[in-house]
Write an enzyme that holds these catalytic residues in place. Structure first.
Site, short mmCIF file in Angstrom:
data_model
loop_
_atom_site.label_atom_id
_atom_site.label_comp_id
_atom_site.label_asym_id
_atom_site.label_seq_id
_atom_site.Cartn_x
_atom_site.Cartn_y
_atom_site.Cartn_z
N ASP A 17 37.60 44.36 38.20
CA ASP A 17 38.90 43.89 38.68
C ASP A 17 40.02 44.94 38.68
O ASP A 17 41.15 44.67 38.25
CB ASP A 17 39.36 42.69 37.85
CG ASP A 17 38.42 41.50 37.97
OD1 ASP A 17 37.36 41.64 38.61
OD2 ASP A 17 38.73 40.44 37.42
N ASP A 59 38.54 39.55 41.60
CA ASP A 59 39.01 38.20 41.85
C ASP A 59 39.22 38.07 43.35
O ASP A 59 39.79 38.96 43.99
CB ASP A 59 40.35 37.96 41.13
CG ASP A 59 40.16 37.49 39.69
OD1 ASP A 59 39.00 37.35 39.26
OD2 ASP A 59 41.17 37.27 39.01
N HIS A 61 40.49 34.99 45.15
CA HIS A 61 40.94 33.61 45.09
C HIS A 61 41.34 33.05 46.45
O HIS A 61 42.00 33.75 47.24
CB HIS A 61 42.16 33.50 44.18
CG HIS A 61 41.90 33.85 42.75
ND1 HIS A 61 40.89 33.30 42.02
CD2 HIS A 61 42.57 34.68 41.90
CE1 HIS A 61 40.92 33.78 40.78
NE2 HIS A 61 41.93 34.62 40.69
N SER A 67 43.71 28.16 39.13
CA SER A 67 44.33 28.95 38.06
C SER A 67 45.80 29.25 38.32
O SER A 67 46.50 29.76 37.44
CB SER A 67 43.58 30.28 37.88
OG SER A 67 43.80 31.14 38.99
N HIS A 78 47.64 35.32 42.54
CA HIS A 78 47.26 36.73 42.51
C HIS A 78 45.88 36.90 43.15
O HIS A 78 45.08 35.97 43.21
CB HIS A 78 47.21 37.24 41.06
CG HIS A 78 46.18 36.55 40.21
ND1 HIS A 78 46.41 35.32 39.62
CD2 HIS A 78 44.91 36.90 39.87
CE1 HIS A 78 45.34 34.95 38.94
NE2 HIS A 78 44.41 35.87 39.09
N LYS A 103 34.42 36.97 42.87
CA LYS A 103 34.33 35.82 41.96
C LYS A 103 35.57 34.94 42.07
O LYS A 103 36.56 35.33 42.67
CB LYS A 103 34.14 36.28 40.51
CG LYS A 103 35.22 37.21 39.99
CD LYS A 103 34.84 37.76 38.62
CE LYS A 103 35.84 38.77 38.12
NZ LYS A 103 37.16 38.22 37.83
N GLU A 110 37.77 27.79 37.74
CA GLU A 110 38.16 29.11 37.24
C GLU A 110 36.90 29.87 36.87
O GLU A 110 35.93 29.30 36.35
CB GLU A 110 39.06 28.97 36.00
CG GLU A 110 39.49 30.30 35.40
CD GLU A 110 40.23 31.21 36.37
OE1 GLU A 110 39.56 31.78 37.28
OE2 GLU A 110 41.44 31.37 36.23
N ALA A 138 40.55 42.31 32.65
CA ALA A 138 41.24 42.59 31.41
C ALA A 138 40.26 42.36 30.26
O ALA A 138 39.39 41.49 30.33
CB ALA A 138 42.45 41.68 31.24
N CYS A 142 38.32 38.80 31.83
CA CYS A 142 37.14 39.02 32.67
C CYS A 142 36.13 39.98 32.04
O CYS A 142 34.92 39.83 32.22
CB CYS A 142 37.57 39.52 34.04
SG CYS A 142 38.55 38.29 34.94
#
Length: 240
Positions: A17, A59, A61, A67, A78, A103, A110, A138, A142
């Site tokens: 990420d 990510d 999304h 989330s 984000h 993902k 989530e 982070a 993740c």
């Protein structure tokens, strides 16, 4: 005596990420998150030098992801699909052949782990990977989830501590995540645990006239043979 790691073709690096929204100037910036990029680039270079595998999670999304705060989640919107904030940071030197794992694509679920509802496990098995090295963002979300899932699936797993940063929403979150990873069977390493490797050209492959030169010249030629320049890596298209 510190442990050393020799990278081989059954190893894989998972870059977690490193996206614009998680870095300074993004909508959900992680403190010092940008400092992991040059460290990750060092690891990427080590893996590409021996043709080991490099994968990158992101990510990805939908705009109405569960989330997000607008749906009662903990985070501002984000890494929304196909936005600039979802792109990998341009300073990250991902090789062209990087496998990208998207993902958290289901708006109603989530997913922190790169294994959660993705094809990562089957991809790694197909590649013959048995050991994973994980770093990125982070640490306390993740990264820890990915590491723990990897251990549950039977992969030897190493946390790249110097290439990871956490959010620390609650004081001590990062430290607890590291403890959990170690308890789960993961090892911890930094770049100091990876010895520098050089390619040495066998003496019998040198030109005969070189071998007849005076000793000082012969030493210089052997040193030159060891210094193989690294090809510059091409950055992957972040829209993949």
């Amino acid at each position: 005596m510190k442990k050393t790691y020799t990278i081989n073709k059954s190893d894989a690096l998972i870059v977690t990420d490193i996206q614009i929204d998680f870095l300074p100037g993004g909508v959900l910036p992680i403190v010092d998150g940008d400092k992991v990029i040059p460290v990750l680039n060092k690891y990427i270079g080590k893996f590409t030098d021996v043709d080991a595998h490099v994968l990158a999670s992101r990510d990805w999304h939908p705009k109405d992801h569960i989330s997000f705060e607008v749906r009662g989640g903990p985070w501002p919107p984000h890494c929304v699909q196909n936005t600039n904030g979802a792109k990998f940071h341009p300073a990250l030197e991902l090789p062209e052949h990087t496998v990208v794992i998207s993902k958290a694509t289901n708006p109603d679920e989530e997913s922190y782990s790169a294994f959660d509802d993705t094809e990562l496990s089957s991809i790694l098995r197909q590649l013959g990977v048995t050991r994973l090295f994980v770093g990125g963002l982070a640490t306390d979300y993740c990264v820890v989830k990915t590491v723990l899932d990897a251990r549950e699936m039977g992969f030897d797993t190493v946390l790249l501590l110097d290439a990871s940063r956490g959010i620390n929403v609650e004081p001590g979150d990062v430290e607890r995540a590291i403890v959990d990873m170690v308890k789960g069977g993961a090892e911890i390493a930094t770049v100091e645990n990876f010895p520098e490797t050089v390619d040495t050209l066998p003496v019998d492959e040198l030109e005969p006239d070189v071998l007849e030169e005076k000793p000082s010249a012969r030493v210089a030629m052997k040193k030159k043979a060891r210094m193989r320049p690294r090809d510059s890596t091409k950055r992957i298209q972040s829209e993949r």
